[in-house]
Motif scaffolding. Structure first.
Motif, PDB file in Angstrom:
ATOM      1  N   GLY A 201       0.833  -1.193   0.000  1.00 36.04           N
ATOM      2  CA  GLY A 201       0.000   0.000   0.000  1.00 36.04           C
ATOM      3  C   GLY A 201       0.867   1.240   0.000  1.00 36.04           C
ATOM      4  N   TYR A 202       0.269   2.361   0.362  1.00 34.29           N
ATOM      5  CA  TYR A 202       0.977   3.641   0.361  1.00 34.29           C
ATOM      6  C   TYR A 202       0.783   4.348   1.700  1.00 34.29           C
ATOM      7  CZ  TYR A 202       1.621   3.090  -4.657  1.00 34.29           C
ATOM      8  OH  TYR A 202       1.999   2.614  -5.885  1.00 34.29           O
ATOM      9  N   ARG A 203       1.783   5.124   2.056  1.00 33.69           N
ATOM     10  CA  ARG A 203       1.742   5.890   3.298  1.00 33.69           C
ATOM     11  C   ARG A 203       1.976   7.364   2.973  1.00 33.69           C
ATOM     12  NH1 ARG A 203       2.432   4.573   8.757  1.00 33.69           N
ATOM     13  NH2 ARG A 203       2.864   2.419   8.122  1.00 33.69           N
ATOM     14  N   ALA A 204       1.121   8.209   3.517  1.00 29.41           N
ATOM     15  CA  ALA A 204       1.266   9.657   3.340  1.00 29.41           C
ATOM     16  C   ALA A 204       1.595  10.296   4.680  1.00 29.41           C
ATOM     17  CB  ALA A 204      -0.023  10.261   2.774  1.00 29.41           C
ATOM     18  N   ASN A 205       2.502  11.239   4.649  1.00 24.96           N
ATOM     19  CA  ASN A 205       2.902  11.937   5.869  1.00 24.96           C
ATOM     20  C   ASN A 205       2.894  13.441   5.618  1.00 24.96           C
ATOM     21  OD1 ASN A 205       4.384  12.087   8.629  1.00 24.96           O
ATOM     22  ND2 ASN A 205       5.662  13.278   7.246  1.00 24.96           N
ATOM     23  N   ASN A 206       2.256  14.157   6.519  1.00 27.80           N
ATOM     24  CA  ASN A 206       2.232  15.622   6.467  1.00 27.80           C
ATOM     25  C   ASN A 206       2.583  16.130   7.857  1.00 27.80           C
ATOM     26  OD1 ASN A 206       1.718  18.362   6.139  1.00 27.80           O
ATOM     27  ND2 ASN A 206      -0.098  18.025   4.877  1.00 27.80           N
ATOM     28  N   THR A 207       3.714  16.816   7.966  1.00 25.48           N
ATOM     29  CA  THR A 207       4.164  17.338   9.258  1.00 25.48           C
ATOM     30  C   THR A 207       3.916  18.840   9.301  1.00 25.48           C
ATOM     31  OG1 THR A 207       5.875  15.637   9.419  1.00 25.48           O
ATOM     32  CG2 THR A 207       6.093  17.553  10.862  1.00 25.48           C
ATOM     33  N   LEU A 208       3.125  19.249  10.256  1.00 27.12           N
ATOM     34  CA  LEU A 208       2.756  20.649  10.431  1.00 27.12           C
ATOM     35  C   LEU A 208       3.585  21.253  11.557  1.00 27.12           C
ATOM     36  CD1 LEU A 208       0.597  22.782   9.422  1.00 27.12           C
ATOM     37  CD2 LEU A 208      -0.717  22.129  11.457  1.00 27.12           C
TER      38      LEU A 208
END
Length: 247
Positions: free
Chosen positions: A119-126
């Motif tokens: 699968g796929y993993r998305a990461n967004n660091t704020l």
């Protein structure tokens, strides 16, 4: 803000032969006369100060069968996180994306077998800029309750670092001057004018925040407390004095 112990570093008396060379402050300034009698000293100043601002890095990670699914789910959660922080009084200009990525994940239970796409993993660091340090724990808790599933760190800073750096530099110059006076007396020479002065100021030495869970009372929920560490800033100065025989 309180100064810490400052350790001067002394340079040896330079050679008085024609082969001795000195380092000019800049390329536009002529080099010292190689036959000049000089004394070179160094001083280091170190200042510790309490931070007055911080950045919280809140990460939202999502998984999906495709990159699109993982990215769309991540976008929904990051919007909820931003909305929750905005409702808590954080203005939009104090929030910015520090890192964003979408990448595939593979499963390989047997090293001899071919890896299969899992699968796929998305990461967004704020990154959230906080000027009221007493609210750090509250904002961390709010972020975790509103979609963030990881805290990548809390970084502290000094909004008025120039004033701290200037004090470190002043102390470095004072230490270098005192060292020159001691050396001149021991060598039975007289200090002349300063021929060169150069400095190096190091950025604040940042320490990671310490986090702990504290209970206000037995009926209250646990809340995160962030304990700021002192910031350390150093400055080093090199002074070159002309010297003359003592009268």
């Amino acid at each position: 803000m309180k100064p810490s112990r400052i350790v001067p570093m002394l340079a040896l008396l330079t050679s008085l032969t024609a082969g001795a060379q000195s380092q000019p402050v800049s390329s536009s300034r002529p080099a010292l006369d190689p036959s000049a009698r000089i004394l070179r000293v160094e001083g280091t100043g170190e200042i510790k100060a309490q931070p007055d601002e911080a950045w919280i890095d809140l990460a939202v990670e999502t998984q999906g069968a495709t990159a699109k699914v993982a990215g769309e789910e991540n976008a929904k959660k990051i919007e909820r996180l931003i909305a929750a922080l905005t409702a808590a009084g954080v203005v939009r200009k104090d929030m910015e994306t520090r890192h964003y990525s979408v990448y595939p994940e593979y499963a390989q239970p047997d090293p001899r077998a071919e890896a299969k796409l899992r699968g796929y993993r998305a990461n967004n660091t704020l990154s959230v800029h906080v000027r009221e340090l007493g609210r750090l724990g509250e904002l961390v808790d709010r972020g975790l309750a509103s979609g963030a599933n990881r805290v990548d760190g809390v970084r502290f800073g000094l909004s008025k670092s120039d004033a701290v750096r200037a004090e470190a530099l002043r102390q470095a110059v004072e230490r270098a001057r005192k060292s020159a006076e001691v050396l001149a007396s021991a060598l039975n020479v007289r200090l002349g004018p300063v021929l060169e002065a150069s400095t190096v100021a190091e950025p604040p030495r940042l320490y990671p925040a310490r986090a702990m869970m504290a209970m206000a009372d037995k009926s209250a929920e646990a809340s995160t407390q962030i304990l700021p560490e002192e910031q350390t800033l150093q400055a080093q100065v090199t002074l070159v004095y002309a010297i003359e025989p003592a009268r």
